[in-house]
Write an enzyme that holds these catalytic residues in place. Sequence first.
Site, mmCIF file in Angstrom:
data_model
loop_
_atom_site.group_PDB
_atom_site.id
_atom_site.type_symbol
_atom_site.label_atom_id
_atom_site.label_comp_id
_atom_site.label_asym_id
_atom_site.label_seq_id
_atom_site.Cartn_x
_atom_site.Cartn_y
_atom_site.Cartn_z
ATOM 1 N N HIS A 26 0.827 -1.205 0.086
ATOM 2 C CA HIS A 26 -0.012 -0.062 0.139
ATOM 3 C C HIS A 26 0.828 1.245 -0.013
ATOM 4 C CE1 HIS A 26 -4.273 1.788 1.259
ATOM 5 N NE2 HIS A 26 -4.324 0.785 0.135
ATOM 6 N N HIS B 132 -7.479 -3.124 -10.747
ATOM 7 C CA HIS B 132 -7.535 -2.672 -9.201
ATOM 8 C C HIS B 132 -9.206 -2.538 -9.006
ATOM 9 C CE1 HIS B 132 -7.855 0.336 -6.159
ATOM 10 N NE2 HIS B 132 -7.109 -0.433 -5.232
#
Length: 382
Positions: free
Chosen positions: A185, A285
């Site tokens: 992340h 995504h």
Amino acid sequence: MKITDFKLYQVPPRWLFLKIETDEGISGWGEPIVEGRAYTVEACVTELMDYMIGEDPRHIEDHFQVLYRGGFYRGGPILMSAISGIEQALWDIKGKYYNMPVYEMLGGAARHDIQVYSWIGGDRPQDVGAAAKEKADAGFTAIKMNGTEEMNYIDSYSKVDAAISRVAAIREAVGDDFGIGIDFHGRVHKAMAKILVKELEPYRPMFIEEPVLAENLEAFQAVANHTTIPIAAGERNYTRWGFKQMLTDGVVDIIQPDLSHAGGILESKKIATMAETFDVAVAPHAPLGPINLAASLQLDACTPNCIIQEQSLGIHYNQGSDLLDYLENPDLFKYANGSVKIPEGVGLGVEIDEARVIEAAKTGHRWKNPVWRNKDGTFAEW
């Protein structure tokens, strides 16, 4: 055919839906959203739709050029997410007009299904071994998890050990052939990322995602030099120009354009085609809502180098509402043997329960990203 009106709906848990209407009674749905910036994107969509009213919705390439280039200032998450949602809705209208799925207008199906993965562990992962086993028992063949909590430029090896032990617990619980995606992340800096990737290699992850911040491509290269694990990134890249340097530098093995951020369906198709020329895979995504996922499946259908699809069913963000709650055809996302079939319906293939959406929009949401800090009080990447 002309565009006559549009409506925007902020719905829980953290989504923004767009409906575009036409004078022929055909409407289309899109999902223009930046997580935590719904009101800002809503304002941008409203500004852009000033141009779109009265236009023919079928002229998608031209509309993209005008919306992207016509304002002089280009790119970024807000503008591109607004354009993405509009573009999805235009494809939905066009597919309904011509009575075919979007992927049929983009070259036709190249596959009949695609593997999906499921999220486990939350933002600060724990009990991931048992959670992975639960997903495996439910029929999934791959999961993704956040690899670590906040981490400073140079941090404790105990955090490294904790991250490794979680991955080891998953591998022990699900066996060797189960896919494990590990999302850092962008929380980790170069020095610690190099340590983590070396320690993770014995557990053979499917990929590591954003081991460092995507804008630090030179740091990506340093990490890539330290591991054989496939590296994935791209959820915070916008348009083909935002992926160009990442591909030419050769620092990623899997790109992850988000069809609600990168510019929509056609722009993501162009990005995926660029990636194919560099022998790079695509894994869109999609931790968002059902329209975003439906758009992603249209790309997956007609794109040979798409390898796996993210989806948000049961993700830790979906508190109070989940992926299927706003659909009249929830079987669209029926998973079997770790995969989902390519949609056969017209347009995006998704049938939105508009009455449910209108009711949910009365509540709306104020979802915001959490703000994390290191032990010394400095800001930490979430």
